[in-house]
Design a protein around this motif. Structure first.
Motif: not given
Lengths: 221, 204
Positions: B45-52, B94-98, B123-127, B149-150
């Motif tokens: 989650m941290t990775g995906v949020l930090g990138i997207t 991003a998720v597919q790459v991950l 994931q609602c949190a990411i959007l 941070g999120s």
């Protein structure tokens, strides 16, 4: 073609027996966030049911043409387009409710219920059963939302749909509003107790224990 | 700098995604049965949020915001209604790459995620991270810090819940409460705890 009883089963299973929120752990985020009042809960339920049904129909129609590798993106784009339509409609005709729902309408796109059902059911079934399944799941979701929304608004504010139900102590009545009901933790507690209640009623939903203490295991046999 | 640090703390604790804003609960509850899976989810989650979030910021500012096409002689063009589709496309990619990276280098983590990794796209949190970024008009640096941070706040919450539930495997609960029911009650208690961080926001 599916028989009538099978269609009935697909439609009614998600209401209690396979309820998306209390059993499948799908679509919980919005179920908790929009239930501070009954009006937002109902709007959200209707929006979600419409999006879910249409998305299931569309995706199931083109299911043979979507390449396996990019299916997620295709499904998401279809869902997102439907959500944009709903969002614009709400903004145009129900501006107040739309403001109350804030980003959560946009988040229907990422409601795991929508993608969960299209992945698990619509992708392998013909359009009509897929839409019935989606509609049933939408109803199951709405049932939980309306129940929790009604409880939170009734005990948090003494109102239902904005109309006074329990006369408030401030206005000469007897009811002292529980403001905790409007805060985040109470939503979790209510849903937790709801899950408990449903599972006591339907023991087959109880999850198997991860670990049984040795003494107890023998006693149970 | 202190502003960014404050934003980081605010995103991680005061506006904690699962516990205060109800975001990303499906994976939060479904993957917190074991502490190691929960930890993996937190890192992802941290990775995906930090990138997207910063990526979506760039896309929003250069392509979608009202007036973004001014250089091409189209100052009237407002494509912000397309932001949902654009954001979700970036997130899905991003998720597919991950997923491919995990499958290649960490197959056991990939196996423990199971069906929930594709669901990270939804994931609602990411959007919501990207939507909040637009709603609160962050800058590039702020959006990166907000995303991280999120993510850290989510990782913290899911790690804690995972740890509690691991211990709880030995508890003797009423049948109907086992699993999901007790998870909700625990989350509610943690949410009560995190609600006290709102006090922290006043002193920051």
């Amino acid at each position: 073609m599916a028989t009538k009883s099978e269609i009935w089963r697909v439609l009614t299973d998600p209401l209690v027996r396979q309820n998306p929120v209390t059993l499948q752990i799908l679509g919980i985020c919005s179920a908790l966030a929009v239930t501070t009042t009954l009006a937002t809960a109902v709007t959200m339920s209707i929006s979600l049911t419409v999006v879910l049904t249409l998305a299931a129909g569309l995706i199931s129609t083109i299911r043979r043409h979507i390449p396996e590798t990019v299916r997620l993106i295709v499904q998401i784009v279809i869902v997102a387009s439907l959500v944009i339509v709903i969002d614009q409609l709400l903004k145009a005709y129900f501006a107040e409710v739309s403001r109350a729902l804030s980003v959560y309408v946009g988040l229907i796109t990422t409601n795991c219920l929508v993608l969960g059902r299209t992945e698990a059911y619509a992708r392998h079934h013909a359009p009509v059963p897929a839409m019935i399944d989606a509609f049933g799941n939408g109803l199951g979701y709405s049932l939980v939302l309306v129940l929790i929304g009604a409880l939170r608004e009734l005990f948090g504010k003494g109102e239902l749909f904005g109309y006074e139900m329990l006369p408030l102590a401030d206005a000469g009545g007897w009811f002292e509003p529980l403001s905790l009901m409007l805060l985040a933790p109470s939503a979790f507690f209510l849903l937790g107790f709801l899950v408990w209640a449903v599972r006591s009623w339907r023991p087959e939903q109880v999850e198997a224990p991860d670990y049984t203490p040795p003494g107890r295991a023998e006693a149970a046999e | 700098m202190t502003d960014l640090w404050r934003l980081f703390l605010h995103a991680a604790f005061v506006d904690n995604m699962p516990l205060i804003l109800f975001l990303g609960l499906c994976t939060f509850l479904a993957l917190s049965k074991r502490a190691d899976a929960a930890f993996g989810l937190g890192v992802a989650m941290t990775g995906v949020l930090g990138i997207t979030v910063p990526l979506n910021y760039l896309i929003y500012v250069t392509l979608l915001a009202p007036g973004a096409w001014g250089w091409a002689g189209l100052p009237e063009l407002d494509l912000s209604y397309l932001s949902l589709i654009a954001f979700i496309g970036v997130i899905a990619a991003a998720v597919q790459v991950l997923e491919m990276i995990l499958d290649r280098f960490f197959p056991n983590i990939h196996a423990s995620f199971g069906v929930f990794l594709p669901l990270l796209t939804v994931q609602c949190a990411i959007l919501a991270g990207s939507l909040f970024m637009v709603e609160r008009s962050y800058t590039l640096a702020e959006s990166a810090v907000f995303g991280l941070g999120s993510g850290v706040g989510f990782a913290l919450a899911v790690g804690m819940l995972g740890a509690i539930r691991t211990r709880l495997a030995y508890a003797d609960l009423p049948d109907g409460l086992r699993g999901l029911g007790i998870a909700f009650l625990l989350t509610g208690l943690m949410s009560l705890g995190f609600a006290s961080f709102a006090q922290m926001a006043a002193t920051l």
